[in-house]
Design a protein around this motif. Structure first.
Motif, PDB file in Angstrom:
ATOM      1  N   THR A  14      17.106  45.405  16.218  1.00  0.00           N
ATOM      2  CA  THR A  14      17.935  44.949  16.024  1.00  0.00           C
ATOM      3  C   THR A  14      18.479  43.957  14.852  1.00  0.00           C
ATOM      4  OG1 THR A  14      17.507  43.137  17.217  1.00  0.00           O
ATOM      5  CG2 THR A  14      18.729  44.343  18.557  1.00  0.00           C
ATOM      6  N   SER A  15      17.581  44.104  14.006  1.00  0.00           N
ATOM      7  CA  SER A  15      17.405  43.192  12.950  1.00  0.00           C
ATOM      8  C   SER A  15      16.153  43.931  11.476  1.00  0.00           C
ATOM      9  CB  SER A  15      17.425  41.858  13.066  1.00  0.00           C
ATOM     10  OG  SER A  15      16.093  41.727  13.152  1.00  0.00           O
ATOM     11  N   ILE A  17      13.799  45.311   9.207  1.00  0.00           N
ATOM     12  CA  ILE A  17      13.070  46.382   9.329  1.00  0.00           C
ATOM     13  C   ILE A  17      13.749  47.976   9.970  1.00  0.00           C
ATOM     14  CG2 ILE A  17      11.056  48.342   9.097  1.00  0.00           C
ATOM     15  CD1 ILE A  17       9.640  45.426   7.813  1.00  0.00           C
ATOM     16  N   ARG A  37      15.658  42.782  23.293  1.00  0.00           N
ATOM     17  CA  ARG A  37      15.753  41.238  23.864  1.00  0.00           C
ATOM     18  C   ARG A  37      16.844  40.712  24.269  1.00  0.00           C
ATOM     19  NH1 ARG A  37      11.567  36.872  21.693  1.00  0.00           N
ATOM     20  NH2 ARG A  37      12.908  37.618  20.356  1.00  0.00           N
ATOM     21  N   ASP A  58      12.371  43.935  26.881  1.00  0.00           N
ATOM     22  CA  ASP A  58      11.275  43.489  25.909  1.00  0.00           C
ATOM     23  C   ASP A  58      10.124  43.792  26.151  1.00  0.00           C
ATOM     24  OD1 ASP A  58       9.177  41.194  26.007  1.00  0.00           O
ATOM     25  OD2 ASP A  58      10.473  39.333  26.788  1.00  0.00           O
ATOM     26  N   VAL A  59       9.874  43.705  24.964  1.00  0.00           N
ATOM     27  CA  VAL A  59       8.407  44.613  24.463  1.00  0.00           C
ATOM     28  C   VAL A  59       6.925  44.044  25.972  1.00  0.00           C
ATOM     29  CG1 VAL A  59       8.737  46.229  22.909  1.00  0.00           C
ATOM     30  CG2 VAL A  59       7.333  43.789  22.894  1.00  0.00           C
ATOM     31  N   ASN A  85       7.687  48.150  16.393  1.00  0.00           N
ATOM     32  CA  ASN A  85       8.294  47.755  15.226  1.00  0.00           C
ATOM     33  C   ASN A  85       8.413  46.535  16.135  1.00  0.00           C
ATOM     34  OD1 ASN A  85       9.910  47.119  12.703  1.00  0.00           O
ATOM     35  ND2 ASN A  85      11.605  46.388  14.246  1.00  0.00           N
ATOM     36  N   TYR A 151      -0.627  36.041  14.643  1.00  0.00           N
ATOM     37  CA  TYR A 151       0.441  36.982  14.474  1.00  0.00           C
ATOM     38  C   TYR A 151      -1.325  37.968  13.141  1.00  0.00           C
ATOM     39  CZ  TYR A 151       3.492  39.837  11.001  1.00  0.00           C
ATOM     40  OH  TYR A 151       3.431  40.894  10.350  1.00  0.00           O
ATOM     41  N   LYS A 155      -1.926  41.848  13.627  1.00  0.00           N
ATOM     42  CA  LYS A 155      -2.000  43.817  12.673  1.00  0.00           C
ATOM     43  C   LYS A 155      -2.736  43.725  13.097  1.00  0.00           C
ATOM     44  CE  LYS A 155       2.445  43.030  13.264  1.00  0.00           C
ATOM     45  NZ  LYS A 155       3.410  43.703  13.805  1.00  0.00           N
ATOM     46  N   PRO A 182       4.653  44.787   3.118  1.00  0.00           N
ATOM     47  CA  PRO A 182       4.043  44.033   2.467  1.00  0.00           C
ATOM     48  C   PRO A 182       5.372  42.589   2.839  1.00  0.00           C
ATOM     49  CG  PRO A 182       4.820  45.460   1.623  1.00  0.00           C
ATOM     50  CD  PRO A 182       5.336  46.044   2.402  1.00  0.00           C
ATOM     51  N   VAL A 184       8.725  41.671   3.128  1.00  0.00           N
ATOM     52  CA  VAL A 184       9.657  42.424   3.344  1.00  0.00           C
ATOM     53  C   VAL A 184      11.027  41.515   4.177  1.00  0.00           C
ATOM     54  CG1 VAL A 184      11.241  43.944   4.068  1.00  0.00           C
ATOM     55  CG2 VAL A 184       8.979  43.995   4.119  1.00  0.00           C
ATOM     56  N   THR A 186      12.961  39.643   5.284  1.00  0.00           N
ATOM     57  CA  THR A 186      14.002  39.600   6.922  1.00  0.00           C
ATOM     58  C   THR A 186      13.553  37.909   7.280  1.00  0.00           C
ATOM     59  OG1 THR A 186      11.877  40.059   7.738  1.00  0.00           O
ATOM     60  CG2 THR A 186      13.011  41.836   7.762  1.00  0.00           C
TER      61      THR A 186
HETATM   62  N1  LIG Z   1       9.182  40.658   7.443  1.00  0.00           N
HETATM   63  C1  LIG Z   1       8.028  41.198   6.425  1.00  0.00           C
HETATM   64  O1  LIG Z   1       7.979  40.429   5.971  1.00  0.00           O
HETATM   65  C2  LIG Z   1       6.885  42.402   7.510  1.00  0.00           C
HETATM   66  C3  LIG Z   1       5.962  41.984   6.885  1.00  0.00           C
HETATM   67  C4  LIG Z   1       4.856  43.192   7.851  1.00  0.00           C
HETATM   68  C5  LIG Z   1       4.878  43.315   8.193  1.00  0.00           C
HETATM   69  N2  LIG Z   1       6.170  43.506   9.210  1.00  0.00           N
HETATM   70  C6  LIG Z   1       7.111  43.521  10.581  1.00  0.00           C
HETATM   71  O2  LIG Z   1       7.852  44.588  10.387  1.00  0.00           O
HETATM   72  C7  LIG Z   1       7.802  44.630  12.381  1.00  0.00           C
HETATM   73  C8  LIG Z   1       9.764  44.119  12.139  1.00  0.00           C
HETATM   74  O3  LIG Z   1       9.835  42.754  11.764  1.00  0.00           O
HETATM   75  P1  LIG Z   1      11.143  42.669  10.895  1.00  0.00           P
HETATM   76  O4  LIG Z   1      10.366  41.569   9.634  1.00  0.00           O
HETATM   77  O5  LIG Z   1      12.409  43.357  11.312  1.00  0.00           O
HETATM   78  O6  LIG Z   1      11.406  40.841  11.800  1.00  0.00           O
HETATM   79  P2  LIG Z   1      13.066  40.362  12.852  1.00  0.00           P
HETATM   80  O7  LIG Z   1      13.939  41.102  11.553  1.00  0.00           O
HETATM   81  O8  LIG Z   1      12.418  39.381  13.128  1.00  0.00           O
HETATM   82  O9  LIG Z   1      12.992  41.707  13.387  1.00  0.00           O
HETATM   83  C9  LIG Z   1      12.185  41.679  14.616  1.00  0.00           C
HETATM   84  C10 LIG Z   1      12.745  41.892  15.652  1.00  0.00           C
HETATM   85  O10 LIG Z   1      11.691  42.381  16.688  1.00  0.00           O
HETATM   86  C11 LIG Z   1      13.065  42.016  17.857  1.00  0.00           C
HETATM   87  N3  LIG Z   1      12.175  41.335  18.954  1.00  0.00           N
HETATM   88  C12 LIG Z   1      11.182  40.274  19.230  1.00  0.00           C
HETATM   89  N4  LIG Z   1      10.303  40.211  20.061  1.00  0.00           N
HETATM   90  C13 LIG Z   1      10.819  41.403  20.753  1.00  0.00           C
HETATM   91  C14 LIG Z   1       9.749  41.419  22.425  1.00  0.00           C
HETATM   92  N5  LIG Z   1       9.240  40.964  23.231  1.00  0.00           N
HETATM   93  N6  LIG Z   1      10.761  42.632  22.708  1.00  0.00           N
HETATM   94  C15 LIG Z   1      11.778  43.926  21.988  1.00  0.00           C
HETATM   95  N7  LIG Z   1      11.786  43.304  21.047  1.00  0.00           N
HETATM   96  C16 LIG Z   1      11.424  42.308  19.826  1.00  0.00           C
HETATM   97  C17 LIG Z   1      13.742  41.130  17.381  1.00  0.00           C
HETATM   98  O11 LIG Z   1      15.049  40.943  18.775  1.00  0.00           O
HETATM   99  P3  LIG Z   1      15.022  39.989  19.291  1.00  0.00           P
HETATM  100  O12 LIG Z   1      14.502  39.101  19.108  1.00  0.00           O
HETATM  101  O13 LIG Z   1      16.596  39.801  19.905  1.00  0.00           O
HETATM  102  O14 LIG Z   1      14.615  40.126  20.929  1.00  0.00           O
HETATM  103  C18 LIG Z   1      14.306  42.252  16.698  1.00  0.00           C
HETATM  104  O15 LIG Z   1      14.690  42.976  16.508  1.00  0.00           O
HETATM  105  C19 LIG Z   1       7.142  43.375  13.447  1.00  0.00           C
HETATM  106  O16 LIG Z   1       5.756  43.739  13.572  1.00  0.00           O
HETATM  107  C20 LIG Z   1       6.666  42.208  12.323  1.00  0.00           C
HETATM  108  O17 LIG Z   1       5.083  42.121  11.958  1.00  0.00           O
HETATM  109  C21 LIG Z   1       7.104  42.512   8.484  1.00  0.00           C
END
Ligand SMILES: NC(=O)c1ccc[n+]([C@@H]2O[C@H](COP(=O)([O-])OP(=O)(O)OC[C@H]3O[C@@H](n4cnc5c(N)ncnc54)[C@H](OP(=O)(O)O)[C@@H]3O)[C@@H](O)[C@H]2O)c1
Length: 254
Positions: A14-15, A17, A37, A58-59, A85, A151, A155, A182, A184, A186
């Protein structure tokens, strides 16, 4: 492996990546279902992206995973791609007192969630030709950023789990790809890390997703765009230097 005419479930879509991945995969002619969620955020995502399907789930809740499995495979029996994800990232000072349940929240979402999702969806995925599981880890799987200790442990765990899952699924027709992004741009990246990431340039989600899709289609097992590749190399060549460098980000002051 072509990503077209697929039916793809993205947790946490929903947001950030996940939502960008959904956008680009729909544009390539795939059916995409996202989870999150929050019903309001699921509704907003499905309003914004034409054709996108959404399910609240909710995962970190095993009962919700079982319900998601019945719902998603019932409505979308052609489901053949699972993208693990969903994730959360916190700035945790281990020198400060903390509630013991709250302390491990990232493990429930980022590690136990994907492990349970893979287990739950595997019997179905095995019935689909060329099925795919994409596990989203992080460059921080290779070298931790100590300001976010739990965290980074999740990972590193996702990296290890993806390796084992790939070996166990050899010959099953299910491919396992690890995406290690890397930094990103968000909510998660800036969220609790305003101070640590000040002045840092993160990758644009659209760029990350383009490289991810290209990597999967080229048959890569581990996709490490930008700095993630450097972190993996450093973790082998100069692990102490790499850790000391990461430790400089957000000194805890102790
Ligand atoms: N951004 C970075 O720099 C970065 C770098 C490396 C890896 N990542 C990984 O990329 C993935 C996506 O991250 P993002 O940066 O896109 O973060 P984000 O914008 O915060 O998006 C996270 C998403 O996960 C959902 N979420 C959180 N807890 C959840 C749960 N318990 N059950 C189901 N959905 C859940 C959120 O929606 P709700 O909160 O509404 O549930 C949201 O849709 C993550 O695994 C993160 O660790 C990100």
């Amino acid at each position: 492996m072509k990503l077209a005419d697929r039916t793809i479930l993205i947790t946490g879509g929903t947001s950030g990546i996940g939502l960008e991945l959904a956008r680009q995969l729909i544009a390539l002619g795939n059916t995409v279902i996202v989870t999150g969620r929050d019903q309001a955020k699921v509704d907003e995502a499905t309003r914004d992206v034409a054709g996108l399907q959404g399910i609240v789930s909710d995962v970190s809740d095993p009962a919700a995973i079982a319900a998601l499995y019945s719902d998603a495979t019932g409505r979308f029996p052609a489901l053949d791609v699972l993208v693990n994800n969903a994730g959360i990232m916190r700035n945790l000072d281990l020198n400060a007192g903390r509630d013991l349940v709250d302390l491990t929240r990232e493990i429930e979402v980022n590690l136990m969630g994907p492990i349970r999702m893979a287990q739950q969806f595997l019997p179905h995925l095995k019935t689909r030709p060329n099925a795919l599981i994409v596990n989203v880890s992080s460059g921080l799987a290779f070298v931790p950023m100590p300001v976010s200790p739990v965290y980074c442990a999740t990972k590193a765990g996702m990296h290890s789990f993806s390796q084992s899952l790939r070996v166990q699924l050899r010959g099953s027709g299910v491919t396992v790809v690890e995406l290690a992004p890397p930094g990103v741009e968000t909510k998660l990246f800036r969220g609790e890390f305003e101070k640590e990431t000040k002045g840092m340039k993160a990758m644009d989600p659209a760029e990350l997703v383009r490289r991810t899709i290209a990597g999967i289609e080229a048959g890569k097992q581990e996709i490490r765009p930008g700095q993630s590749n450097l972190l993996k190399a450093l973790s082998r060549l100069a692990p102490e230097v790499a850790l000391n460098q990461m430790a400089k980000m957000g000194q805890t002051g102790h």
